[in-house]
Design a protein around this motif. Structure first.
Motif, PDB file in Angstrom:
ATOM      1  N   SER A 191       0.703  -1.131  -0.132  1.00  0.00           N
ATOM      2  CA  SER A 191       0.106  -0.147  -0.097  1.00  0.00           C
ATOM      3  C   SER A 191       0.825   1.040  -0.085  1.00  0.00           C
ATOM      4  O   SER A 191       2.087   1.273   0.405  1.00  0.00           O
ATOM      5  CB  SER A 191      -0.946   0.059   1.256  1.00  0.00           C
ATOM      6  OG  SER A 191      -0.127   0.569   2.371  1.00  0.00           O
ATOM      7  N   ARG A 192       0.271   2.193  -0.741  1.00  0.00           N
ATOM      8  CA  ARG A 192       1.049   3.503  -0.455  1.00  0.00           C
ATOM      9  C   ARG A 192      -0.198   4.640  -0.478  1.00  0.00           C
ATOM     10  O   ARG A 192      -0.483   5.177  -1.367  1.00  0.00           O
ATOM     11  CB  ARG A 192       2.007   3.804  -1.523  1.00  0.00           C
ATOM     12  CG  ARG A 192       2.905   5.283  -1.336  1.00  0.00           C
ATOM     13  CD  ARG A 192       3.804   5.471  -2.267  1.00  0.00           C
ATOM     14  NE  ARG A 192       4.399   6.698  -2.072  1.00  0.00           N
ATOM     15  CZ  ARG A 192       5.030   7.441  -2.886  1.00  0.00           C
ATOM     16  NH1 ARG A 192       5.603   7.044  -4.164  1.00  0.00           N
ATOM     17  NH2 ARG A 192       5.660   8.396  -2.595  1.00  0.00           N
ATOM     18  N   PRO A 193      -0.606   5.003   0.821  1.00  0.00           N
ATOM     19  CA  PRO A 193      -1.767   5.647   0.805  1.00  0.00           C
ATOM     20  C   PRO A 193      -1.329   7.343   0.621  1.00  0.00           C
ATOM     21  O   PRO A 193      -2.003   8.095   0.146  1.00  0.00           O
ATOM     22  CB  PRO A 193      -2.307   5.866   2.280  1.00  0.00           C
ATOM     23  CG  PRO A 193      -0.908   5.182   2.894  1.00  0.00           C
ATOM     24  CD  PRO A 193      -0.152   4.406   1.932  1.00  0.00           C
ATOM     25  N   ASN A 194      -0.130   7.614   0.586  1.00  0.00           N
ATOM     26  CA  ASN A 194       0.382   9.076   0.624  1.00  0.00           C
ATOM     27  C   ASN A 194       1.870   9.225   0.187  1.00  0.00           C
ATOM     28  O   ASN A 194       2.385   8.112   0.047  1.00  0.00           O
ATOM     29  CB  ASN A 194       0.098   9.970   1.816  1.00  0.00           C
ATOM     30  CG  ASN A 194       0.736   9.468   3.069  1.00  0.00           C
ATOM     31  OD1 ASN A 194       1.984   9.112   3.161  1.00  0.00           O
ATOM     32  ND2 ASN A 194      -0.081   9.027   4.018  1.00  0.00           N
ATOM     33  N   LEU A 195       2.315  10.524   0.019  1.00  0.00           N
ATOM     34  CA  LEU A 195       4.022  10.598  -0.224  1.00  0.00           C
ATOM     35  C   LEU A 195       4.725  10.354   0.771  1.00  0.00           C
ATOM     36  O   LEU A 195       6.068  10.516   0.279  1.00  0.00           O
ATOM     37  CB  LEU A 195       3.847  11.808  -1.022  1.00  0.00           C
ATOM     38  CG  LEU A 195       3.062  12.105  -2.351  1.00  0.00           C
ATOM     39  CD1 LEU A 195       3.149  13.856  -2.577  1.00  0.00           C
ATOM     40  CD2 LEU A 195       3.373  11.279  -3.425  1.00  0.00           C
ATOM     41  N   THR A 196       4.359   9.940   1.781  1.00  0.00           N
ATOM     42  CA  THR A 196       5.432   9.856   2.964  1.00  0.00           C
ATOM     43  C   THR A 196       5.369   8.282   3.482  1.00  0.00           C
ATOM     44  O   THR A 196       6.188   7.887   4.430  1.00  0.00           O
ATOM     45  CB  THR A 196       5.168  10.774   4.145  1.00  0.00           C
ATOM     46  OG1 THR A 196       4.147  10.640   4.575  1.00  0.00           O
ATOM     47  CG2 THR A 196       5.340  12.123   3.607  1.00  0.00           C
ATOM     48  N   PHE A 197       4.531   7.336   2.891  1.00  0.00           N
ATOM     49  CA  PHE A 197       4.363   6.181   3.920  1.00  0.00           C
ATOM     50  C   PHE A 197       3.978   5.001   2.930  1.00  0.00           C
ATOM     51  O   PHE A 197       3.347   5.238   2.197  1.00  0.00           O
ATOM     52  CB  PHE A 197       3.137   6.450   4.926  1.00  0.00           C
ATOM     53  CG  PHE A 197       2.789   5.241   5.897  1.00  0.00           C
ATOM     54  CD1 PHE A 197       1.565   4.469   5.436  1.00  0.00           C
ATOM     55  CD2 PHE A 197       3.687   5.001   6.928  1.00  0.00           C
ATOM     56  CE1 PHE A 197       1.473   3.254   6.341  1.00  0.00           C
ATOM     57  CE2 PHE A 197       3.291   3.919   7.591  1.00  0.00           C
ATOM     58  CZ  PHE A 197       2.208   3.108   7.468  1.00  0.00           C
ATOM     59  N   SER A 198       4.535   3.999   2.958  1.00  0.00           N
ATOM     60  CA  SER A 198       4.103   2.712   2.346  1.00  0.00           C
ATOM     61  C   SER A 198       4.260   1.498   3.357  1.00  0.00           C
ATOM     62  O   SER A 198       4.719   1.253   4.514  1.00  0.00           O
ATOM     63  CB  SER A 198       5.083   2.452   1.235  1.00  0.00           C
ATOM     64  OG  SER A 198       4.715   1.388   0.462  1.00  0.00           O
ATOM     65  N   THR A 199       3.499   0.359   3.111  1.00  0.00           N
ATOM     66  CA  THR A 199       3.451  -0.889   3.598  1.00  0.00           C
ATOM     67  C   THR A 199       3.634  -2.013   2.682  1.00  0.00           C
ATOM     68  O   THR A 199       3.069  -2.000   1.374  1.00  0.00           O
ATOM     69  CB  THR A 199       2.318  -1.046   4.639  1.00  0.00           C
ATOM     70  OG1 THR A 199       1.024  -1.449   3.674  1.00  0.00           O
ATOM     71  CG2 THR A 199       2.022  -0.071   5.573  1.00  0.00           C
ATOM     72  N   LEU A 200       4.296  -3.061   3.152  1.00  0.00           N
ATOM     73  CA  LEU A 200       4.512  -4.427   2.615  1.00  0.00           C
ATOM     74  C   LEU A 200       4.222  -5.363   3.391  1.00  0.00           C
ATOM     75  O   LEU A 200       4.646  -5.477   4.693  1.00  0.00           O
ATOM     76  CB  LEU A 200       6.132  -4.485   2.170  1.00  0.00           C
ATOM     77  CG  LEU A 200       6.585  -5.867   1.711  1.00  0.00           C
ATOM     78  CD1 LEU A 200       6.198  -6.151   0.098  1.00  0.00           C
ATOM     79  CD2 LEU A 200       8.071  -6.093   1.923  1.00  0.00           C
ATOM     80  N   THR A 201       3.196  -6.155   2.828  1.00  0.00           N
ATOM     81  CA  THR A 201       2.988  -7.442   3.637  1.00  0.00           C
ATOM     82  C   THR A 201       3.714  -8.799   3.071  1.00  0.00           C
ATOM     83  O   THR A 201       3.456  -8.781   1.861  1.00  0.00           O
ATOM     84  CB  THR A 201       1.307  -7.544   3.667  1.00  0.00           C
ATOM     85  OG1 THR A 201       0.776  -6.375   4.396  1.00  0.00           O
ATOM     86  CG2 THR A 201       0.923  -8.721   4.411  1.00  0.00           C
ATOM     87  N   VAL A 202       4.049  -9.380   4.082  1.00  0.00           N
ATOM     88  CA  VAL A 202       4.574 -10.989   3.499  1.00  0.00           C
ATOM     89  C   VAL A 202       3.529 -11.942   3.812  1.00  0.00           C
ATOM     90  O   VAL A 202       3.479 -11.947   5.163  1.00  0.00           O
ATOM     91  CB  VAL A 202       6.002 -11.081   4.134  1.00  0.00           C
ATOM     92  CG1 VAL A 202       6.576 -12.368   3.507  1.00  0.00           C
ATOM     93  CG2 VAL A 202       7.068 -10.160   3.936  1.00  0.00           C
ATOM     94  N   SER A 203       2.854 -12.232   2.812  1.00  0.00           N
ATOM     95  CA  SER A 203       1.747 -13.171   3.353  1.00  0.00           C
ATOM     96  C   SER A 203       1.953 -14.507   3.266  1.00  0.00           C
ATOM     97  O   SER A 203       2.965 -15.038   2.585  1.00  0.00           O
ATOM     98  CB  SER A 203       0.720 -13.036   2.272  1.00  0.00           C
ATOM     99  OG  SER A 203       0.196 -11.691   1.956  1.00  0.00           O
TER     100      SER A 203
END
Lengths: 118, 113
Positions: free
Chosen positions: A69-81
């Motif tokens: 996910s990248r909801p804005n210009l300063t934050f992102s998440t990576l999920t390892v499923s």
């Protein structure tokens, strides 16, 4: 230079579970990326995190396994499923483009998240 | 296939001597190269970069040389210090607008006192 933080810094997880890694930057950046670094090896690009749209994945990596996910210009998440021991690696985010870029195309890297899957 | 690779996986240097880390690339279309330093437990840190229209670039105690004829890149560190101990990666970008970085395999530099 841009300051990048990642959470968690490390984790030990059971196989079959999922882990979400967060990447926070102290300034707005154009590009955000996720890399994997397996023990004693080099870095491999997983995907480019696109703000407001689906991430762009490299060959060998798929959204079902590594949702981003990248909801804005300063934050992102990576999920390892649905993790397996083969997912044990360091996962790093990097950023490029923005007011704190020192030179052309310079990418800054976060400190990484060390993941161990049992 | 296309790749960015290193000649030696490890390098041991006497403190105060100069270090030279080499890298080969196979894609003649590569036009931008970067050297990164990665210390234990940290992410890669940008050291120096060079465009393909240059053959040499100098920074503070570091020099990068590019030989396009033989597709070879080197990083020279002058007066190596204990703090230079790390893994060094050469990396490549292809295309002025492309942001994808392709990393080489890395060279571990150790400093002898």
């Amino acid at each position: 230079s841009a300051v990048i933080s990642q959470k968690p810094s490390r984790d030990i997880c059971q196989r079959g579970t999922s882990l979400t890694i967060q990447c926070q930057v102290d300034s707005q950046v154009t590009m955000m990326f996720w890399y994997r670094q397996q023990p004693g090896q080099s870095l491999t690009l997983i995907a480019t995190a696109n703000q407001g749209s689906e991430a762009t994945y490299e060959s060998g990596f798929v959204i079902d396994k590594f949702p981003i996910s990248r909801p804005n210009l300063t934050f992102s998440t990576l999920t390892v499923s649905n993790m397996s021991p083969e997912d044990s690696s360091i996962y790093l985010c990097s950023v490029e483009g923005g007011g704190k870029t020192l030179s052309y195309n310079e990418q800054f890297f976060g400190p990484g998240t060390r993941l161990t899957v049992l | 296939g296309e790749s960015v690779g290193l000649h030696l996986p490890t390098l041991s240097v006497q403190e105060g001597d100069n270090s030279i880390i080499n890298c080969a690339y196979s894609n003649s279309a590569s036009d931008y190269f970067i050297w990164y330093k990665q210390e234990s437990g940290k992410g890669p840190q940008f050291i120096i970069d060079i465009r393909s229209n240059m053959d040499k670039r100098q920074g503070q105690r570091v020099t990068v040389l590019l030989n396009k004829t033989v597709k070879h890149l080197s990083l020279q560190i002058a007066a190596t210090q204990p703090g230079d101990s790390a893994v060094y990666f050469c990396a490549e970008k292809r295309g002025s607008s492309a942001s994808k970085i392709i990393f080489g395999s890395g060279t571990r530099l150790s400093i002898r006192p």
